[in-house]
Enzyme design. Structure first.
Site, PDB file in Angstrom:
ATOM      1  CG  ASP A   3      -2.166   0.666   1.277  1.00  0.00           C
ATOM      2  OD1 ASP A   3      -3.303   0.216   0.983  1.00  0.00           O
ATOM      3  OD2 ASP A   3      -2.220   1.963   0.927  1.00  0.00           O
ATOM      4  CG  ASP A  25       2.043   6.269  -5.803  1.00  0.00           C
ATOM      5  OD1 ASP A  25       0.984   5.560  -6.770  1.00  0.00           O
ATOM      6  OD2 ASP A  25       1.706   7.473  -5.916  1.00  0.00           O
ATOM      7  CG  ASN A  54      -8.060  -4.608  -2.763  1.00  0.00           C
ATOM      8  OD1 ASN A  54      -9.490  -4.841  -2.712  1.00  0.00           O
ATOM      9  ND2 ASN A  54      -7.564  -3.912  -1.452  1.00  0.00           N
ATOM     10  CE1 TYR A  98     -13.651   2.351  -8.725  1.00  0.00           C
ATOM     11  CE2 TYR A  98     -15.939   2.058  -9.316  1.00  0.00           C
ATOM     12  CZ  TYR A  98     -14.684   1.544  -8.561  1.00  0.00           C
ATOM     13  OH  TYR A  98     -14.702   0.713  -7.811  1.00  0.00           O
ATOM     14  CE  LYS A 101     -12.101  -0.930  -9.749  1.00  0.00           C
ATOM     15  NZ  LYS A 101     -11.190  -1.477  -9.028  1.00  0.00           N
ATOM     16  CB  THR A 121     -14.423   0.331   2.366  1.00  0.00           C
ATOM     17  OG1 THR A 121     -14.819   0.932   1.131  1.00  0.00           O
ATOM     18  CG2 THR A 121     -14.696  -1.404   1.954  1.00  0.00           C
TER      19      THR A 121
HETATM   20  P1  NAI Z   1     -10.486   1.693   0.383  1.00  0.00           P
HETATM   21  O1  NAI Z   1     -10.278   3.134  -0.369  1.00  0.00           O
HETATM   22  O2  NAI Z   1     -10.887   1.529   1.523  1.00  0.00           O
HETATM   23  O3  NAI Z   1      -8.959   1.063   0.172  1.00  0.00           O
HETATM   24  C1  NAI Z   1      -8.092   1.372  -0.972  1.00  0.00           C
HETATM   25  C2  NAI Z   1      -6.675   1.107  -0.526  1.00  0.00           C
HETATM   26  O4  NAI Z   1      -5.626   1.249  -1.810  1.00  0.00           O
HETATM   27  C3  NAI Z   1      -6.325   2.076   0.289  1.00  0.00           C
HETATM   28  O5  NAI Z   1      -5.398   1.358   1.477  1.00  0.00           O
HETATM   29  C4  NAI Z   1      -5.352   3.084  -0.157  1.00  0.00           C
HETATM   30  O6  NAI Z   1      -4.347   3.721   0.752  1.00  0.00           O
HETATM   31  C5  NAI Z   1      -4.555   1.941  -1.302  1.00  0.00           C
HETATM   32  N1  NAI Z   1      -4.046   2.813  -2.431  1.00  0.00           N
HETATM   33  C6  NAI Z   1      -4.833   3.899  -2.893  1.00  0.00           C
HETATM   34  N2  NAI Z   1      -4.092   4.412  -4.075  1.00  0.00           N
HETATM   35  C7  NAI Z   1      -2.985   3.660  -4.008  1.00  0.00           C
HETATM   36  C8  NAI Z   1      -1.630   3.834  -4.880  1.00  0.00           C
HETATM   37  N3  NAI Z   1      -1.537   4.744  -5.768  1.00  0.00           N
HETATM   38  N4  NAI Z   1      -0.704   2.888  -4.456  1.00  0.00           N
HETATM   39  C9  NAI Z   1      -0.945   2.019  -3.559  1.00  0.00           C
HETATM   40  N5  NAI Z   1      -2.001   2.052  -2.769  1.00  0.00           N
HETATM   41  C10 NAI Z   1      -3.019   2.724  -2.858  1.00  0.00           C
HETATM   42  O7  NAI Z   1     -11.052   1.029  -0.914  1.00  0.00           O
HETATM   43  P2  NAI Z   1     -11.983  -0.364  -0.810  1.00  0.00           P
HETATM   44  O8  NAI Z   1     -13.231   0.134  -0.762  1.00  0.00           O
HETATM   45  O9  NAI Z   1     -11.571  -1.159   0.089  1.00  0.00           O
HETATM   46  O10 NAI Z   1     -11.738  -0.803  -2.292  1.00  0.00           O
HETATM   47  C11 NAI Z   1     -10.796  -2.054  -2.614  1.00  0.00           C
HETATM   48  C12 NAI Z   1     -11.147  -2.274  -4.016  1.00  0.00           C
HETATM   49  O11 NAI Z   1     -12.518  -2.946  -4.300  1.00  0.00           O
HETATM   50  C13 NAI Z   1     -10.847  -1.244  -4.917  1.00  0.00           C
HETATM   51  O12 NAI Z   1     -10.231  -1.801  -6.221  1.00  0.00           O
HETATM   52  C14 NAI Z   1     -12.109  -0.762  -5.234  1.00  0.00           C
HETATM   53  O13 NAI Z   1     -12.113   0.044  -6.753  1.00  0.00           O
HETATM   54  C15 NAI Z   1     -13.061  -2.133  -5.346  1.00  0.00           C
HETATM   55  N6  NAI Z   1     -14.453  -2.006  -5.081  1.00  0.00           N
HETATM   56  C16 NAI Z   1     -14.996  -1.285  -3.893  1.00  0.00           C
HETATM   57  C17 NAI Z   1     -16.154  -1.204  -3.807  1.00  0.00           C
HETATM   58  C18 NAI Z   1     -16.945  -0.631  -2.639  1.00  0.00           C
HETATM   59  O14 NAI Z   1     -18.241  -0.391  -2.469  1.00  0.00           O
HETATM   60  N7  NAI Z   1     -15.892  -0.191  -1.508  1.00  0.00           N
HETATM   61  C19 NAI Z   1     -16.983  -1.837  -4.847  1.00  0.00           C
HETATM   62  C20 NAI Z   1     -16.551  -2.376  -5.966  1.00  0.00           C
HETATM   63  C21 NAI Z   1     -15.244  -2.474  -6.064  1.00  0.00           C
END
Ligand code: NAI
Length: 397
Positions: A32, A59, A82, A147, A151, A180
């Protein structure tokens, strides 16, 4: 014990997945850009067999930082891409700052490919590559910039990788709405009204991160091999719902703890998938029926067989029906419609049963797939770990 590299591990779905993998005895490589949150997570994770988890701060929009990841990296049994971001700027897509547009595409679409390229030599034969896409990749969500395109691109890219590299088990996950930090940001910026989102979800609720963690831990395991090359929507049925009426929020107590044992009834010619001894008539267990009768139905009779299985499903409250369907056949054109109708009946029933937390999914059994190989998948789909999974046909490419 597997070694699993997980990106976006510091928050939301990723953090819940790290906790689940570690609790199952696996070693996690946590990637992360948020170092502080990563370190805090590592200290709380249980360690098995003296193999401490590892933190990599990177990053993932930066090509060079991805290229540096293989240095000192152990062999990996699974890679879970993820990390992702959305666009909550509230601006029309054509007016977005080009750098913001590029950054989102770099993270959501390019980084998963760059990770596979950079780490290919570290992935063991048969390693699982699980890419976290989104329901937004199947249907356009406007006002979120790149977005949905990113995806949709990730889904197609995952399928192409599965075709191109048969030594990998590539699976793509499409979550629905999950509670989340990402979703909290959308709600805070006015881009998501939770009540209106729930109104289009047959199960009547958003998912908890732990529910997606259960799915990801399963998909990252060797048990997921029958799903190689396929897409799994864990979304409360929202991707299969095309109706116009709105769903009411579900009662808070319809969800059983994910470790609730399975109380399983098998109908038809199929051995009970009870390898760990928790199936069978468990008092207080999560009720499930595995119906294999459609497997022996002749082409042209599958729709009728699924309807009969649904009529026999006698569980009133929360529970699941998993129907086995023949898969991988070259059907005569006269029977293709019946088979597709049977799959759509699964989706339609999921939409009708969702408010009662009754789930239905089908698993397509390709020629040569053995009951033993399918047993873990059937237990997962039928059980309490998959309570946000409904209306899906699994194993389809
Ligand atoms: P979140 O925002 O809670 O966590 C995302 C994580 O990715 C964070 O820890 C962040 O620091 C890290 N991150 C962001 N940019 C980064 C970068 N440039 N380099 C390294 N790390 C980076 O997101 P969430 O909700 O846990 O989502 C996880 C995955 O699930 C994502 O791909 C999201 O698109 C997908 N998703 C989420 C949904 C939801 O309802 N939460 C629905 C559908 C898909």
């Amino acid at each position: 014990m597997d070694t699993v590299l997980l990106t976006g591990a510091a928050s939301g779905i990723g953090r819940a997945t790290a906790r689940r993998l570690a609790s199952q005895g696996h070693r996690c490589i946590l990637v992360d850009r948020n170092e502080q949150a990563l370190q805090a997570l590592r200290t709380e994770l249980p360690v098995s067999a003296g193999q401490d988890h590892r933190v990599c701060v990177a990053d993932l929009t930066d090509v060079d930082q991805i290229a540096a990841l293989p240095d000192g990296m152990p062999k990996l049994d699974a890679l879970i891409n993820n990390a992702g971001m959305t666009d909550s700027s509230n601006r029309a897509t054509v007016d977005l700052d080009p750098d913001d547009w590029q950054r989102l595409l770099d993270l959501n679409l390019r980084a998963p490919a760059r990770m596979v390229d950079a780490l290919r030599a570290r992935l063991v034969r048969g390693a699982r590559v699980v890419n976290v896409a989104s329901g937004a990749g199947l249907r356009a969500i406007p006002w979120r910039g790149g977005y949905s395109p990113s995806k949709a691109g990730l889904i197609a890219q995952s399928r192409a990788l599965a075709q191109a590299d048969a030594e990998l088990c590539v699976i793509v996950l499409c979550p629905g709405y999950v509670r989340t930090e990402l979703v909290a940001g959308l709600i805070a910026s006015g881009r998501l009204d939770p009540a209106r989102a729930v109104a289009k979800i047959p199960l009547g609720r958003l998912a908890d991160p732990e529910e997606l963690a259960c799915a990801l831990a399963f998909m990252a395991s060797g048990d997921a091999v029958p799903m190689a090359g396929s897409l799994l929507c864990v979304d409360g049925g929202s991707s299969v719902y095309g109706g116009s009426q709105t769903y009411a929020p579900a009662d808070g107590d319809t969800r059983a703890p994910s470790d609730t044992p399975l109380s399983l009834t098998v109908r038809g010619e199929w051995p009970a998938p009870d390898d760990d001894g928790t199936s069978g008539d468990q008092h207080g267990g999560y009720h499930a029926v595995l119906d294999a009768t459609a497997l022996s139905s002749p082409p042209g009779q599958r729709l009728a067989a699924v309807l009969e299985a649904a009529r026999r499903f006698d569980i009133d409250g929360p529970g699941s029906l998993t129907v086995l369907l023949p898969g991988g056949e070259n059907l005569a054109w006269e029977h293709a419609g019946d088979h597709a109708a049977a799959r759509m009946l699964v989706a339609s029933l999921a939409c009708e049963w969702g408010p009662a937390a009754r789930r239905i999914n089908a698993v397509e059994v390709a020629p040569g797939m053995t009951p033993d190989a399918l047993a873990p998948l059937l237990r997962f789909a039928a059980g309490a770990q998959a309570q946000y999974l409904t209306g899906q046909v699994l194993c389809r490419r």
